[in-house]
Scaffold this motif. Structure first.
Motif, PDB file in Angstrom:
ATOM      1  N   VAL A  46      18.649   4.010   9.834  1.00  0.00           N
ATOM      2  CA  VAL A  46      17.707   5.128   9.713  1.00  0.00           C
ATOM      3  C   VAL A  46      16.460   4.732   8.927  1.00  0.00           C
ATOM      4  CG1 VAL A  46      17.395   7.479   8.875  1.00  0.00           C
ATOM      5  CG2 VAL A  46      19.585   6.802   9.888  1.00  0.00           C
ATOM      6  N   GLU A  47      16.641   4.010   7.822  1.00  0.00           N
ATOM      7  CA  GLU A  47      15.493   3.657   6.987  1.00  0.00           C
ATOM      8  C   GLU A  47      14.521   2.756   7.738  1.00  0.00           C
ATOM      9  OE1 GLU A  47      14.546   1.622   2.608  1.00  0.00           O
ATOM     10  OE2 GLU A  47      16.605   2.084   3.211  1.00  0.00           O
ATOM     11  N   ASP A  65      20.968   7.515  14.813  1.00  0.00           N
ATOM     12  CA  ASP A  65      20.051   6.920  13.840  1.00  0.00           C
ATOM     13  C   ASP A  65      18.601   7.187  14.212  1.00  0.00           C
ATOM     14  OD1 ASP A  65      22.173   5.960  12.390  1.00  0.00           O
ATOM     15  OD2 ASP A  65      21.919   3.864  12.959  1.00  0.00           O
ATOM     16  N   TRP A  66      18.266   7.064  15.494  1.00  0.00           N
ATOM     17  CA  TRP A  66      16.909   7.386  15.923  1.00  0.00           C
ATOM     18  C   TRP A  66      16.599   8.858  15.669  1.00  0.00           C
ATOM     19  CZ3 TRP A  66      12.881   4.396  17.468  1.00  0.00           C
ATOM     20  CH2 TRP A  66      13.162   3.059  17.794  1.00  0.00           C
ATOM     21  N   SER A  93      12.773   4.598  10.602  1.00  0.00           N
ATOM     22  CA  SER A  93      11.745   5.534  10.152  1.00  0.00           C
ATOM     23  C   SER A  93      10.405   4.824   9.984  1.00  0.00           C
ATOM     24  CB  SER A  93      12.168   6.187   8.832  1.00  0.00           C
ATOM     25  OG  SER A  93      13.364   6.930   8.996  1.00  0.00           O
ATOM     26  N   GLN A  96      25.174  11.561   7.474  1.00  0.00           N
ATOM     27  CA  GLN A  96      24.397  12.157   8.564  1.00  0.00           C
ATOM     28  C   GLN A  96      25.081  13.399   9.135  1.00  0.00           C
ATOM     29  OE1 GLN A  96      24.144   8.015  10.374  1.00  0.00           O
ATOM     30  NE2 GLN A  96      22.289   8.910  11.240  1.00  0.00           N
ATOM     31  N   SER A 102      17.920  10.789  13.371  1.00  0.00           N
ATOM     32  CA  SER A 102      17.734  10.965  11.929  1.00  0.00           C
ATOM     33  C   SER A 102      16.353  10.488  11.497  1.00  0.00           C
ATOM     34  CB  SER A 102      18.813  10.204  11.150  1.00  0.00           C
ATOM     35  OG  SER A 102      20.086  10.788  11.329  1.00  0.00           O
ATOM     36  N   ALA A 103      15.858   9.427  12.133  1.00  0.00           N
ATOM     37  CA  ALA A 103      14.520   8.936  11.806  1.00  0.00           C
ATOM     38  C   ALA A 103      13.457   9.975  12.185  1.00  0.00           C
ATOM     39  CB  ALA A 103      14.259   7.614  12.509  1.00  0.00           C
ATOM     40  N   ASP A 155      22.668  16.011  10.382  1.00  0.00           N
ATOM     41  CA  ASP A 155      21.869  15.412  11.454  1.00  0.00           C
ATOM     42  C   ASP A 155      22.695  15.369  12.738  1.00  0.00           C
ATOM     43  OD1 ASP A 155      20.132  15.042   9.383  1.00  0.00           O
ATOM     44  OD2 ASP A 155      20.032  12.859   9.543  1.00  0.00           O
TER      45      ASP A 155
END
Length: 682
Positions: A595-596, A440-441, A599, A294, A443-444, A297
């Motif tokens: 992240v996955e 993580d949010w 998303s 990341q 990146s989503a 990101d």
């Protein structure tokens, strides 16, 4: 946060008022013989450099002894730079005390929580609360301001450098005295302190403020509210030093703007920059790419947060790297295109100044392997050619200067106090990482091609349709009410595990979790269910959670269960909930989805909130979009997140400052395009 209605930017020479990006680096001429200085200015002009930060670590040169001063070399350097058309962001030079000061006054040296002195030999070996250090630092600041107040090269003042990078937490006797004064001002009486700290636990009840110490090494976990208050105090102590130097500069040079370089990046969390931002004339930041999947990101997240700390106004990227740094376990050089992409990503988020550490790569010292604009290989190098190309491109993009960031419809709420408190000891898990969940949010959002602002707690949420507040652990009563009003007005709120749990004193809200947000979310949790490192939980939508889970009971009929746990002891129980309230909603995510998984969930949340990507479908997830606006003109910055070309033929607008050989309908691998869009397309 109250702001000056007339913000100030760099004081450029009066005969050069055209819009332009500031472009340059930290410059350390004292590390080089004088015959190199003229060559430096010549190369700076070749590279498009128009500003440098000077004298950052020069105290020992400027003041060789307590009673002697040597400004000759700095005068010469200032004059030479000005003759070359290069402005100066002049440091107060107080970042690291000279050997004579720490020798004559060892009482300025910091003390760690073990009671050990932090000795000279590196940098920032000073106590933020030391009255002796303050006296000498302000004496130097005064001397600098009086000498250079009228110098035509002076464009801005640079207070100290990366305040708190190495000395944010000091446990000395000076710190203890200052901490007690801070507590007196905060609580007024020792009884109020006892209540806030819950000192009836473990017989910690105080009879007098003089009995209070910083949270030094203790037999077990120190009082958690004492720890949280010490973090608040430590940030305030550094802010107080910033103010002290700034006030000297404003008194002597009222027409010269003052800044200091923040470090909004990675796990640098000791300084509450949302609280500091109003203390400077313009926000500045240092950022270095952190290795990992990341990496870019995180760069975007930090630049985004910095732009919002600046109130959407232009800010100064004071330091980043042309290539490798020297302080990571393995220091990897940047690939082709990454120098420009990293720089322009900061510009996309509102930076009107792009500077590096440093101009010429040092031949000696701890940072000699840190890249620079002029590397050890000299100007006949790909790094320097890339530097010069970036300078030319910034000049071609000059019409963007002064434009502001155009707000997104979605936001991530970032809170320093929740960061501090949620990661303290004696908690349900030590594995929780506040900033990682927020990243993580983010990146989503990037993966779905949707713009999202990163805003600090206290910023207005009125313009946002969707707000994600990950691990919003500290929720005072007023904040809980504000979030409820946001939802009742039609906003869509999303929060996560370990949110709403404590008040501003780190006291648990009683009656069940998530505490202050329990009624808004329409759920109740009796007990946390954190996961061991090797454990995971599967949800019925196919996503997988780690780190945390919750035994949720739905308490409001308006709550929809969006996902349940498929396995484990919570099988069949809610994992993700969403309560509709008027035209808005409040959702809760009880596990770390990564992240996955985020998303997948975020797609549903965005649809429910009526928020969609502005990008053509083929570019979503591959291209980051950030928008700056001036009047009715939007500047779309399109940053290729991949190593492959991306088709932009569906995107309307005029492309600016296109690289030689680039096709207008294509975004090169790791490339950046800037597209002007006017009127209805904006």
């Amino acid at each position: 946060m109250t702001r000056d209605p007339s913000p100030r930017w760099l004081r450029w020479p009066t005969d050069e008022s055209r819009p332009r990006f500031a472009y340059g680096a930290d410059y350390n001429p004292e590390q080089w013989p004088r015959e190199v200085w003229r060559e430096d200015v010549r190369l700076m002009r070749e590279a498009g450099v128009n500003i440098v930060s000077l004298a950052i670590f020069s105290w020992a040169r400027i003041q060789p002894t307590a009673d002697s001063w040597d400004f000759d070399w700095l005068d010469e350097s200032m004059d030479l730079l000005h003759s070359g058309g290069i402005a100066v962001d002049l440091a107060t030079a107080t970042a690291s005390p000279p050997p004579w000061l720490s020798t004559e006054h060892p009482e300025i040296l910091p003390v760690n929580e073990l009671g050990q002195t932090v000795w000279p030999g590196a940098r920032q070996h000073w106590r933020p609360t030391s009255p002796v250090f303050r006296e000498h630092a302000l004496r130097l600041t005064t001397a600098m301001a009086e000498r250079y107040r009228d110098h035509p090269a002076l464009a801005a003042w640079h207070v100290s450098n990366e305040l708190g990078c190495h000395n944010v937490y000091d446990y000395s006797e000076d710190a203890a005295r200052a901490f007690r004064d801070w507590l007196r001002a905060r609580y007024g009486t020792v009884e109020a302190l006892n209540t806030a700290w819950g000192t009836d636990f473990w017989a910690q009840r105080y009879g007098d403020f003089e009995q209070v110490l910083p949270p030094r090494l203790a037999a077990s976990h120190p009082n958690p509210t004492q720890q949280l208050d010490f973090k608040r105090f430590s940030s305030d102590a550094l802010k107080d030093h910033l103010r002290a130097e700034r006030d000297v500069l404003r008194r002597i040079t009222p027409d010269v703007p003052v800044t200091t370089n923040f470090m909004v990046m990675g796990e640098t969390k000791g300084m509450h920059y949302a609280d500091w931002a109003a203390e400077v004339d313009f926000v500045s930041n240092d950022h270095y790419v952190l290795p990992g999947p990341q990496a870019r990101d995180e760069l975007s997240f930090s630049a985004n947060l910095t732009g919002n700390l600046a109130g959407g106004r232009p800010w100064f990227l004071m330091e980043h790297s042309t290539s490798a740094v020297n302080w990571q376990p393995v220091n990897v050089a940047k690939r082709e295109g990454e120098l420009a992409r990293d720089s322009l990503l900061h510009v996309a988020h509102g930076a009107d100044a792009v500077c590096f550490f440093q101009w010429r790569q040092s031949a000696a010292g701890a940072e000699k392997y840190h890249s620079a604009m002029v590397p050890h290989a000299g100007p006949d190098s790909e790094v320097f050619r890339s530097v010069a190309r970036l300078g030319a491109r910034l000049d071609e993009l000059a019409e963007v200067v002064g434009s502001e960031r155009r707000p997104a419809r979605a936001a991530i709420l970032f809170d320093w106090e929740s960061w501090w408190a949620s990661e303290q000891d004696s908690h349900p898990t030590e594995l929780l990482r506040y900033r990682q969940e927020a990243l993580d949010w983010y990146s989503a959002f990037l993966a779905l091609g949707v713009r999202a602002d990163v805003v600090h707690k206290g910023a207005s949420l009125d313009s946002y349709d969707l707000v994600v507040a990950p691990i919003l652990h500290v929720v005072p009563q007023d904040l809980g009410k504000e979030l409820t009003r946001f939802v009742e007005r039609g906003g869509h709120l999303v929060t996560t595990y370990f949110s709403g749990v404590v008040d501003e004193n780190d006291h648990a809200w009683l009656g069940g979790y998530p505490g202050a947000l329990r009624d808004l979310l329409g759920i109740r949790i009796e007990e946390f269910a954190p996961l061991l490192p090797a454990e995971s939980v599967t949800l019925d939508d196919g996503t997988v959670g780690t780190l945390w889970s919750d035994r949720i009971t739905v308490t409001d009929p308006g709550v929809d269960v969006w996902a349940t746990y498929r396995d484990g002891h919570l099988a069949g129980r809610p994992a993700i909930t969403r309560r509709a309230l008027g035209g808005g909603s409040a959702a809760y995510v009880s596990t770390r989805l990564g992240v996955e998984g985020l998303s997948v969930l975020l797609g549903r949340l965005l649809t429910a909130a009526g928020v969609a990507s502005e990008l053509p479908e083929a570019a979503r997830g591959r291209v980051e979009l950030t928008v700056r606006r001036a009047g009715d003109v939007d500047y779309w910055f399109l940053i290729n997140r991949t190593d492959e070309a991306v088709d932009l033929s569906e995107l309307a607008g005029e492309r600016l400052a296109q690289e030689a050989g680039e096709r207008p309908e294509t975004l090169a691998p790791r490339g950046v395009a800037v597209v002007r869009r006017t009127g209805p397309t904006g």
